[in-house]
Structures are given as structure tokens and as C-alpha cells.
Design an enzyme around this catalytic site. Sequence first.
Site, mmCIF file in Angstrom:
data_model
loop_
_atom_site.group_PDB
_atom_site.id
_atom_site.type_symbol
_atom_site.label_atom_id
_atom_site.label_comp_id
_atom_site.label_asym_id
_atom_site.label_seq_id
_atom_site.Cartn_x
_atom_site.Cartn_y
_atom_site.Cartn_z
ATOM 1 N N ASN A 483 0.859 -1.177 0.000
ATOM 2 C CA ASN A 483 0.000 0.000 0.000
ATOM 3 C C ASN A 483 0.897 1.229 0.000
ATOM 4 O O ASN A 483 1.467 1.598 1.023
ATOM 5 C CB ASN A 483 -0.898 -0.010 1.235
ATOM 6 N N ASP A 484 1.018 1.871 -1.145
ATOM 7 C CA ASP A 484 1.977 2.971 -1.296
ATOM 8 C C ASP A 484 1.694 4.162 -0.406
ATOM 9 O O ASP A 484 2.530 5.041 -0.274
ATOM 10 C CB ASP A 484 1.991 3.447 -2.758
ATOM 11 N N CYS A 485 0.513 4.225 0.144
ATOM 12 C CA CYS A 485 0.169 5.417 0.917
ATOM 13 C C CYS A 485 0.012 5.119 2.404
ATOM 14 O O CYS A 485 -0.749 5.770 3.117
ATOM 15 C CB CYS A 485 -1.097 6.049 0.356
ATOM 16 N N GLN A 500 4.963 8.481 0.870
ATOM 17 C CA GLN A 500 5.898 7.390 0.605
ATOM 18 C C GLN A 500 7.315 7.729 1.031
ATOM 19 O O GLN A 500 8.050 6.870 1.504
ATOM 20 C CB GLN A 500 5.905 7.052 -0.890
#
Lengths: 578, 578
Positions: A483-485, A500
Amino acid sequence: MKFGFFDDANKEYVITSPKTPYPWINYLGTQDFFSLISNTAGGYSFFKDARLRRITRYRYNNVPVDMGGRYFYIKENDTIWNPGWSPVKTTLDSYECRHGMGYTKITGKKNDLKAEVTFFVPQNYTGEVQSVTLTNEGSAPKTFKLFSFLEWCLWDAQDDTTNFQRNFNTGRVELEGSTIYHRTEYNERRNHYAFYTVNTDIDGYDTDRESFIGLYNGFGDPQVVEAGKASNSVADGWSPIASHYKEITLGAGESTNLIFILGYAENPVDKKFEADGQTLNKEVAHKMIEQYNTPEKVEAGLAELKAAWDKLLGIYTVDTPDEKVNRMVNIWNQYQCMVTFNLSRSASYFESGIGRGMGFRDSNQDLLGFVHQIPDRARERLIDLAATQLEDGGCYHQYQPLTKKGNSDLGGNFSDDPLWMILSVAAYIKETGDWSILDEKVPYDNDESKAKPMLDHLMVSFYHIVENVGPHGLPLAMRADWNDCINLSCYSEQSGESFQTYTSPKFAAEGGYSKTAESVMVATLFTYTGPAFVDILKHKGMDEEAAKAQAEIDKMKDIVMEHAFDGDWFLRAYDNEG
Amino acid sequence: MKFGFFDDANKEYVITSPKTPYPWINYLGTQDFFSLISNTAGGYSFFKDARLRRITRYRYNNVPVDMGGRYFYIKENDTIWNPGWSPVKTTLDSYECRHGMGYTKITGKKNDLKAEVTFFVPQNYTGEVQSVTLTNEGSAPKTFKLFSFLEWCLWDAQDDTTNFQRNFNTGRVELEGSTIYHRTEYNERRNHYAFYTVNTDIDGYDTDRESFIGLYNGFGDPQVVEAGKASNSVADGWSPIASHYKEITLGAGESTNLIFILGYAENPVDKKFEADGQTLNKEVAHKMIEQYNTPEKVEAGLAELKAAWDKLLGIYTVDTPDEKVNRMVNIWNQYQCMVTFNLSRSASYFESGIGRGMGFRDSNQDLLGFVHQIPDRARERLIDLAATQLEDGGCYHQYQPLTKKGNSDLGGNFSDDPLWMILSVAAYIKETGDWSILDEKVPYDNDESKAKPMLDHLMVSFYHIVENVGPHGLPLAMRADWNDCINLSCYSEQSGESFQTYTSPKFAAEGGYSKTAESVMVATLFTYTGPAFVDILKHKGMDEEAAKAQAEIDKMKDIVMEHAFDGDWFLRAYDNEG
């Protein structure tokens, strides 16, 4: 509402209305030269890198959307139209766009004049071929005017859209016969140029945007086309473009073909100019033009491209009672996977090609979808990716395709990244049986002096997870997990900071991210990919290391089972102080 | 060809044709809120920082040029037109644009309907007021429709034009009566919002761009205006806009006035929402709207602005037999100097507002032109600039207006920068007699703990030159001297590298630039500005330091006289190895 249909026999999607809900696009090119093309011929081309080596200009999120592309304007008497409807938007008598495997064919008809344009990037060719066939389907002779058009990007797409103080002064072109050369900054420090040519003599040209379009006109009503005559402008700064002008007469039922080529070429630094030290050395362009200067050569090139795709798609096929499953599995999903391999999501109609390079995680994941089609290039991609890895197993999250160097703007410490490489290398070996990749010497951080066998890269990848766990023994989320965020690691609090990559002062000492926040996702990914790594170790006869790795996997499984479902880890992870 | 004339009495330039060779623009705002406006009402607004806090969206180098701005569409029967001609470009019966001191008045007439729009940013106000007066000059009643339009920028102009994967999902608005609020990212991590309002009830609105304009239409033919009815769209992602719709009837000779306000407001973090924790706390906006909700208040605001400018321009005037000299000296040159102070070249129609912040050299130079007008703000600017200086006398070449911090992307080591500050501080003292600025404690590198008197900043500036000389005793050119592209210091050889900031590996050890390349320009600037520094030292009774500085100046003079004219220094400077 229906905008088109699948033509399975030809492996094409056929769009029957230009007014799709959003531009429906195709991707041309498989090696170094790429083009994005919409169903109305909008889009742009680039060489290798959509940010650093943009060949034609494109304006994202413009009004109207998808303005700018490679356009052909036809003026018959007072009627001006495009085969792809846009940008003039004159209602056509018929319109069709066929997005095929690496080519797009747009056909428009107005007042008994039919224009078929086939766009494709031939194999092993750094250019886009545009084959234009014009047919008079009427019963009387026709005389009309054809104008081609494209707008040059001054190479660096980011600079091109922001630094006008400089860019409005640098544009430069050179003309030779029916070929318009774009050579901005060539004298200065570039050894590459682009060209736009047509395989016939022309009645005029334009290379300056304002001269062609006019200051108050748009792509939909260029003043030169309205006037029905090229102004033979030669760009000097401002915005260089390329436009050919040709007057054509066709008898009843008669047909003619013109071949346009948008090409990109490089010269050795010591061979940039002709003897006069000024004139562009055009040898490469001349060869490229020669390659596709007849309908026969174009047909052959297109056939070669189609054969290449048939081969790629023929490697794995299914035959089920459901034509939609067959269509998806045999054609479009595999095509999509190859496009993803080629562009690695660095450029699309929603990725501007400026914001990012090629993703480490993305590319390793994508490989699972195309490794059976192009094992050799999959191997090359794996080595490119591994070469950006750091010695401790950490990875740059992205790399710039032109330089193949890790993108330090975005940096690393995305906790899941290393595991995807174990998965992709294992997939490559399973597909090919090529165990030799494990012995391939691959640099760390693109430093040849730090080169070690690929197996060593997998080892540090595996233990990068093991050695970076939180209070519960679960892997640290680091800056972000899949989950990049997942901002619970960076604790960015201000707008403009990245979820990030922001480095919170409170965590600066420990690398900029929380040593409390853990990721069950990475833990499960670890237990999922780990066994493949164990198999690899066993195959290499490293039984002791294999047992050790297996123990780590088992341990992680227990921790996940203990914590994943009681929600406790979750609450703690969100608790800033742990 | 003539496009307008000067109206000296009103201190206005009057443009009589909308089709100027390029957009002719004016700059509104003097404090924190700024607007760029062309003679056809194109342009955009921002708060303090054209990159980080962009309020409305603008597309540079678009086709046609200058598309996007604050537009009013009038639809009477089947005729659609704008008071400023663009973007619909319906031929007007009459057109006039008056660019005045901090305001722009655009008047258009079509079919006996006259529309006068006055745009200005009131003093001490973070918003643009747009006063629209509509007059029926015909002999019969008229009923027509008015649509306002502007497009929101999602705050960070650089991100707004590149990161669509994210931005197409974040747009958010809120409606209250006749006011459209833009609150993208407000819930997340922003405590600022914008609004667009009109002081009357409305018959409809639109806040989603595609709903208002349509996918295949442009600013020149928005589908809602063509349909003659608002669609009351509420933006959710994609591109939020603000458009009011009002149906108006005017008797013969009758006139009406509407006041639109584009505003920017901030809330304390703990007062962002109403009790429900969701609804925007609109107190600030309500106050701002109240301030200019009647023609009388608008008149008063405009009069206050004009009075402020009369005062600024009245401080220094000349009366010569040549009206052009008087016009230039008394009005336009001083106006230009103030605009330069306000925006410091960070945004214009050629500076995208993204590529750069405020220049250290520029701002110190510009000050010479406005210090007599606003000595207090000149003092503040000098302190802001000095606060970005480094302890060794070096300077960041630019700083970001929002943060007032040095811009490390561009860095420093521009050899001439420190000298301009000596020049500007001296000019400030000469103008004001305010010697106290020398004792003002000013930080280095924005670090309060490193604060020292301004005099210390001048001292390190002076000796930064003395202590950085080359083989001939001439000042090093460093990365660049006044000529920003003097690449003989950086030795950048690849395209994409900066002539100003590239760090050549061969010079990495010594700071990234040649220790051979010298600058006669900086040497002469040193001898030109040095005496002012000597006077300052003498005034402070520092006779010893004064004598020492004078000796350095004399020495530099001798070196310049020895080398400047024999060309020898020049050849050597260009000789890589010295």
C-alpha cells in the site's frame, strides 16, 4: 451505449464512433521507440524515456481533452476534415478505428473521399510509419489538399512545459527535400535529432507553429489549412512543428498512397555534422527513410510485426466454450502484459511520463505475465532491476529507463520491494529452466565493482525482510508496504509531503520511518514467496541455508497466525509510540 | 500596426483590439494574493507562491495561446460572446481593455448589450474582485443568460500538471448559496480553501469541468452555455471548476451590476470544520464576501487602491517637455518596478511560476527601482534575502516565497550574488538614512541561532569575493557570474545538465566548479560596489576595516587594469587547465 466490438480473427478492437467516453488508446512500439495513439490519432512519441527523450509534444488534461497528435488535414473545396474526426471535428460520412497488435488503423470518409491511415512502429526501428491511402469513391475527379501536422517536443518533457524563458529561444529545424528535421539543441550538447518525412515531392511545408495554426486559432482551425496553402515557415525558436502540404488530384475510383515517417536518430559525437561543421549529418535518417519508402516495404514491415505478435500470442493459448475467455486469455490480456513490459507503466494517458520512471515492484510483478512470451528480454529486465538494488537488499522503488539508474528522488525502503524479485526470478526459472541466471554477476546500485551473482541478490532480498522486523516480529512497513500510501510509517503531516518518501524529523535518526509500524501484508508475501527461495537454495545444494530460510518462514507464519487476526498488531502499528 | 494608446490622465494603457500580437497582460495584487490577467481576461491567480499555492489552473504555451482564465459567457438568443472576445471569439461591436495601476477593466458590446468588467485585488485582501456591469443600450427589453467560469488548480501547480493518477481522484467542492468552495485535500492535510461567489441569487451552477464544457468541446464552446442552462454538477475528483448561471432581464436603457469574488482563506488547524467535523468552517470567507458585496464598497475599494498607487507614484516625479519621458518615469517604469518587487519575476507569461522562486541577485537589483516608493517593505525584503545567506558570504541563488527558505535545488556559488546585497543595502540607507538596518540581527541560512547584525552580512559578502580569486587575483566565476550560462566553470557536457549548477566530477573535490575560470565582470562589480561598503564602515567608525577594504578595492582595480584589456585573462579563463 456501444462504441465498438472485438474482431477476433484480426486481433483488433474496432471503434465505430470517435466520441468515446474518453480517448481509447493503443500503444505502438516494442523496443526503444514508443507511441501513444488515441482513436482520433491524438497522443505522442518518445525514445526509451517519456520524460527525458520526448519526441512530440502532448498536453495532458487539456481542454478539450486529447488535443495534439499526428494529424492529417484534408481540404476539399471549403470542407476541412480529419480521417480521425478530431481535431477539426467535421461530421464524417463514415469513421472506423482499428486498434490492433502494435498498430492502429483509422479510416474516415467524407464526400466520397476515403482516407485510410495505418500507424505502426516496425520491428527494430526507431520511428513511426504512417501509411495514408486516399481513394476517390465518387464518379467524378477530385482535387483536394492534404496537410500533415505534428508538434516537436524540445526533448525533456518536464523542462519543455515549464522553462519558457529558455525554450522559446532554442527551437531549430533543418529542411531537405520532403523531410523536416528537428535539431533543437543539436549544435549545443545533443547528438540526437528527429525527422518527419513523406515519400513524395511536396507543394509546401510549415515548421513554425504560429505560422501554421495562428495565434488565435487552434488545432481545429489552423489558419494555413483554412487558407489552403502552406506558408513555408522556418522555425527559429518558439514552437517548431512539422507539416507537409500536398495538392492531390484523383480520378473517379482512383487511389493513391503516401508514406509518412516520424523518425528518431542518433549520431556519434565526432560525426554530428557534415564537412561544413553546421549541416546535420543525415546518414541515419536517409537509411531509415529508405527502409519504408514504398507500399511494398510498408506491407512487409506490417506483416513482420503481425507475425511477431502471432508468435508471441501463440506460445500460450486456450480454447474454451466461452469466446470471451478465449479472447481475453489468447489476445488482450497477453497483449496488455507485453505493453506493460514495454512501457512499465511509465507513460499512459493517466501517467504523464514525467512523474515516474519504471517501478521495481511493478516490473517484477508484470514479468509474471509475459515471461513465457519473451524469456530472453525478461531475463534482461530482471538483471536491469537487480542492478539497481542496494547491497543490504533494499531497492530503489523506481529507475529511469534512459539511464537504468535508480531514481533517488523517490528513493527506497518500500518494505515489499525485495520480495517481488524473488518471485519474478523464480517464475523466470520455472518458465525457462535457465538456472544459470542465478550465477549471473549483477552489480549493486549500478556499481560494477559491487557485482555479485543473482543468487546473492535473492539472499539479501530475503534477509532484508528477516532483519527488519518490528516489536511483534512482523516486517516493518518502512516508508510504505504494498500500500503505497501507508503513511503510518513516515508520519507526514503537511500537504505537499509524500506519504511514501517524507522523512519525519522524529525518525530522521532511524532512517526516516517508524520502527514500530509493521506490515502483515509483507509478512504474508514473505511466507508466500519464501518457499520458492528455499527451493532455489536446495537446487544449488545449499541445504543448510535452505533449512535456515525455511525456519524463518515457519517463524513468520506463527507470528502472523498469532497476531494477524487479533487486531492487536494493527492498533499498535497505528499507535505512534508503539 | 496600432493596438492601443496611453491614457496618461487615468494612468491606463488602453487596448483597442483583442487580437494583440501576444497576450498583453497586467499584474493584480500587491501583498499576498496575485493575479495575472491578459487583455482577454486569460491568466490565473495564486497566493504568495505561484508553484506551491496556485489557486486557478492555467496552461502555458497552449494552442491557442492564453486559453483559460476567468471568463464570463453571455448568451442572448443564439449569440454567445465574452466581454473580452476570447474564448468564444464572437466578433464584438466594440471592445476595450484598460490596464491600470493594479486593476484591469474590460468592456465589450454586442447587439446593444454592454458588459463592463473591472478586475482588481483590493488592498490587504486575499481575493480578486470582479465587478460586472451590464447595460441594455437598446430600445427594447432584453433577456439573456450570464455564465461565470474559472477552473481550480489543485494547489501545487507542478503536481497538478503531472500526477493525474492521484489528482483525478482528489478534487472536492462544497456549495453554499451562491458561493462555490474549492476544498481539495482540505480534509486531508490542508487548512486553506478558495471560493468563488456572486452577490446575488443564482439560477444554477456547475463545479465539474466535463459537465460544463463537455469532453469534446473547448473553452470556446462549453456545452452548458450552448444549451443555455447550468447542469448543477457537483465535482467529485477529475477537474473541479466554478461556474455561476444567472438569467437576467433589462429594460431599455436599464443597467445592473453583479459582484463576483475569487477568494483564498486559511483556517487554524483546530477550527477547520463546523461541529459536524465535515462542513468547511466558512467564517473567513463570509467576512471577505461581506467586505465587497455592494457597488459602493467596490467603488471605495477601487478608490483606495488608486489612492495607494497615486501615493506610490507621487513620491518621485519629473516634468519634462517630452510627454513620453514623463509617462515612462512617472508611471510605467515605477509601476513595473513595483510589480517586479511584488512578484520578483517568479511568475509571468514567460515564467511558468514552477521553474524558479525569487532571485537573490534579481531582488537586490530590483530594489534599486522601488526603494524610494516602499522603504519599509524594501527593508523587509533585504532582511528576507540576507536571512538566506550562508555564513561564508555565499548565497542561495533563489528562495521560495512561501517558505522564505533558500532553494537548494538551484543552490548557490553564483559569484556575483553577494555584491548585489551590498549595493541594495547601501541604496536603502541612502534613500532612508536608516542606518539602524546595519544593526538588525539577521540569521544565516534561516537559522536564528546563527543570527548576526546585517553589517556582518555585508562584511562576509565583501570578503567572499576577496577570498575567492583565481590565478590572476580576479574573482572566480564559480558556477556562474552575472552571466548565468558561463559554463566554463561547471564544464557541463551533457544535455539536461545545468550550465549553472552542474557539478563536474573533475571539480567535485573543489566544490564542483573550476578554480581557474575568473570573472572580470565580478571584479568590476566589486570595484563599483566596494566604495559604498567602505563608506558604511567609516560611518560606523570602523576606520581600520575601511582602510583594509579600500586596499582590497585598489588592488582589484590594478589587477583589472592589468588584465582586462590584454585578453590574456580571457584566454586563460577559457583554457580548461588554466
